[in-house]
Design an enzyme around this catalytic site. Structure first.
Site, PDB file in Angstrom:
ATOM      1  N   SER A 257       0.853  -1.187   0.000  1.00 55.44           N
ATOM      2  CA  SER A 257       0.000   0.000   0.000  1.00 55.44           C
ATOM      3  C   SER A 257       0.885   1.231   0.000  1.00 55.44           C
ATOM      4  O   SER A 257       2.019   1.197   0.474  1.00 55.44           O
ATOM      5  CB  SER A 257      -0.905   0.019   1.240  1.00 55.44           C
ATOM      6  OG  SER A 257      -1.662  -1.170   1.340  1.00 55.44           O
ATOM      7  N   ASP A 332       8.933  -7.038  11.968  1.00 58.87           N
ATOM      8  CA  ASP A 332       8.938  -8.363  12.580  1.00 58.87           C
ATOM      9  C   ASP A 332       8.238  -8.343  13.938  1.00 58.87           C
ATOM     10  O   ASP A 332       8.715  -7.720  14.881  1.00 58.87           O
ATOM     11  CB  ASP A 332      10.397  -8.811  12.734  1.00 58.87           C
ATOM     12  CG  ASP A 332      10.528 -10.230  13.252  1.00 58.87           C
ATOM     13  OD1 ASP A 332       9.514 -10.932  13.327  1.00 58.87           O
ATOM     14  OD2 ASP A 332      11.663 -10.626  13.575  1.00 58.87           O
TER      15      ASP A 332
END
Length: 711
Positions: A257, A332
């Site tokens: 995006s 992460d």
């Protein structure tokens, strides 16, 4: 109650009349009234007397447009796809259930929600089920053709819980690739590994400019553990097949995006601007879009934008004070632990000097022939087991920073759509548990960017690219506080751009290595940076300039008294074709805009009575100002300016279009006037709390605005 409502519904839905004539009034479970008005593109603009009514109508409208898509989202989230698509989806369902929550756990999580959030979910579900009642009464008209063989089952509030959790993971969970990284290290050596899978890539572009390039100077340690390559390959293949099956039935992939924020200093008008373009799969003509647009107007909040079918509220959009958008943060937030099992079974594992029992949860998946497929969900203290090599006494588990906290995302955005200030927005955003980049632009003429979510602080010292040893010596230290995450406001360069890129130079990669050699944000940067006086048309031109559409596109500009807002939902708002073969007119009605790289007016403040959408000016005639105070508890002042002598008609209307009060009706000279409206004593009677429109007519020119009365 629901049977009575169905009788009301049937009189309005038959025949799917032209969009500007579509209007439906419902009685909500709390006995309040709520109206769904649809514009020329079929977008539902919902106006209600209570919060219960607003979300009830949103659930009903979503079911009207996207019931089959919602069913897919529900089944993917709860691991029941095989019941619809057959035995080929049994393994996929087992994977989904093994890594998420049981129905009993979802019920407990629902009970722990705030009362406001529970009410939001319960009301939305009641709206969906009311639409299902209309299918019972007249299936030919109201049942989607995909349910020709079997009508859909009633919805529960835990279905919404499951969808929220699933979608937040799908677009906000990253990492969990440590076994693959370990295999690469073992196969290629440390030098190759550090070059191609660096902890920090100093060449990666960042959204926040400046800072010190490269990773922090610290020594990482690695667990001296090995995993057989063929075991890793088998897990990778199983995960890939799971994803293939999901995308095969229309679940959107993690596609990327992009977003653009413009400061007043770079803006041609001196106003902040925001472009949000989430990408949840390439839009295709004739296929349901992954998102659903809606406007919600209630007594104490007003917002519009997009959400995922099956999730109430607004995820990307704006209210009267600010606009916001998201891109996946791809940082992460999931680590792999290697557990040592006592034997060649998932019975016990070694932790802190003793053997611990795996949690073992029996479960059964059923296919479309009602054939059972029993299996067991296993968990260690670190999280769910997703694979094993029991011949070598190994089990692999995911530890997630957000385990059990996904619903905090819903709470955050429940508050965000009501936020009036940047501080309120930021306080709500601090609740976001999964990885997202978040972008704000407000009427305060500020822009701000955050890299939000929960992340391990890495004080355990374990190389973030490699697995942890589950024995107890490599436990997490803690999570990074929200106020220490990457964030910045009002940059000197005049803009922020993002395409899922690295947030700031000092932010390290995880095991998923998302930013090494992948720099598409440069296309956005190279378009935005050289334009000195950035216009609203420049903002809308970004997708065309970089040759990349959004699944949803929103462009917003804020001035002191005006919101410019345009968007597009290709291929269309609805995906409905009934059992008689009659389609909604809104399946592909935005496709021509998509092909031409165009936007449409969002119609925020849509007026169902046929009055023109709100605008501050009347061309040559005059200006109508926003009432002050607004919202108001008793009296409010309404001012207007006439540029030349003329007859002025200033009238208050209810959302239904009913005339409430004429405030001013006479011929006057040019100049500024103000009138006072007292909602507590309007002609001797108190006016009910709620949304009202006030309209000024001068000759053939008409201008109108909204105001909110709270008694």
């Amino acid at each position: 109650m629901r049977t009575i409502i169905v009788l009301i519904i049937l009189g309005h839905l038959a025949g799917f009349k032209s969009a500007d004539a579509e209007s439906l009034t419902l009685q909500a479970p709390d006995a309040s009234m709520v109206t769904i008005h649809r514009d020329l593109y079929g977008v539902p603009h919902i106006i209600g007397e209570s919060e219960v009514g607003i979300y009830y109508a949103q659930g009903f409208a979503a079911a009207q447009d996207r019931l089959y898509q919602m069913e897919i989202n529900r089944r993917a989230s709860t691991g029941t796809l095989a019941e619809m698509f057959g035995a080929g989806y049994v393994s996929s369902d087992q994977t989904t259930r093994s890594r998420s929550y049981t129905e009993a756990e979802r019920q407990q999580q629902l009970a722990q929600m705030s009362a406001d959030l529970q009410g939001m979910v319960d009301s939305y579900v009641a709206g969906i089920n009311t639409y299902l009642d209309s299918i019972d009464v007249h299936p030919g008209l109201y049942c989607p053709q995909q349910f020709a063989a079997a009508q859909p089952e009633d919805w529960s509030s835990t279905d919404i819980v499951a969808i929220v959790q699933y979608q937040m993971r799908r677009f906000g969970q990253f990492g969990g690739q440590e076994l693959t990284r370990l295999s690469e290290l073992n196969a290629n050596g440390q030098a190759w590994f550090d070059q191609n899978r660096p902890i920090n890539d100093p060449t990666a572009p960042t959204t926040i400019p400046g800072g010190v390039k490269g990773a922090a100077d610290r020594a990482w340690r690695r667990s001296e553990m090995t995993v057989r390559p063929e075991v890793v390959q088998e897990i990778e293949a199983r995960n890939a097949e799971h994803e293939r099956l999901l995308q095969g039935i229309g679940l959107p992939p993690k596609f990327g995006s992009f977003a653009v924020q413009i400061t007043p200093g770079k803006s041609a008008t001196g106003n902040v601007m925001l472009l949000g373009c989430p990408q949840m799969g390439e839009p295709q003509q004739g296929q349901a879009n992954a998102i659903h647009e809606v406007e919600l107007t209630g007594p104490d909040f007003h917002t519009g934008g997009m959400t995922v079918p099956g999730i109430p509220g607004i995820i990307i959009g704006h209210n009267d004070n600010m606009a916001w958008t998201l891109t996946s943060g791809i940082s992460d937030n999931t680590d792999v632990y290697i557990e040592t099992t006592e034997d060649e079974s998932l019975t016990r594992y070694w932790h802190n000097g003793q053997w611990e029992d795996f949690a073992a949860i029996p479960d059964t998946v059923f296919d479309n022939n009602d054939s059972p497929y029993p299996f067991t969900i296993y968990r260690s203290i670190h999280g769910p087991v997703f694979g094993s090599d029991l011949s070598n006494h190994q089990a692999f588990t995911y530890k997630m920073t957000f385990w059990g906290l996904e619903l905090d995302f819903a709470q955050a955005f429940y508050l965000i759509i009501r936020a009036g200030t940047l501080a309120e927005f930021e306080a709500a955003l601090a609740l976001c548990p999964v990885s997202f980049n978040v972008f704000y632009a407000g009427v305060d003429q500020a822009i701000k960017y955050w890299h939000a979510g929960l992340y391990q602080d890495r004080t355990d010292g374990v190389d973030p690219r490699l697995p942890h040893n589950g024995g107890g010596a490599e436990e997490w230290g803690g999570l990074i506080p929200f106020n220490q995450l990457p964030a910045a406001a009002d940059p000197e360069q005049g803009y922020f751009v993002n395409w899922n890129n690295k947030p700031v130079s000092w932010w390290n990669n995880g095991d998923n290595i998302p930013w090494v050699g992948w720099h598409p944000v440069a296309y956005v940067e190279n378009y935005v940076a050289p334009i000195p006086n950035f216009t609203f048309d420049d903002l809308k031109g970004t997708p065309h300039a970089i040759n990349s559409h959004g699944t949803y596109q929103q462009a917003v500009e804020f001035s002191a008294d005006l919101i410019l807002d345009e968007n597009i939902v290709p291929p269309g708002q609805s995906a409905f074709i009934n059992l008689e073969g009659i389609p909604s007119p809104h399946i592909n009605d935005q496709w021509s805009l998509h092909i031409a790289w165009k936007f449409k007016d969002m119609l925020y403040g849509y007026e169902p009575s046929g009055l023109d959408p709100p605008s501050p000016t009347m061309g040559a005639s005059g200006v109508l100002y926003q009432n002050k105070p607004n919202p108001f508890g008793a009296q409010t002042r309404i001012a207007f300016t006439l540029f030349e002598p003329g007859e002025v008609d200033l009238t208050v209307y209810a959302p239904s279009g009913r005339r409430v009060r004429s405030l001013f009706n006479k011929t006057i000279d040019a100049g500024t006037r103000q009138v006072i409206w007292d909602g507590r004593n309007d002609g001797g009677f108190a006016v009910p709390s709620g949304l009202y429109f006030y309209r000024m007519k001068v000759g053939r020119e008409i201008v109108s605005r909204r105001m909110l009365l709270i008694q």
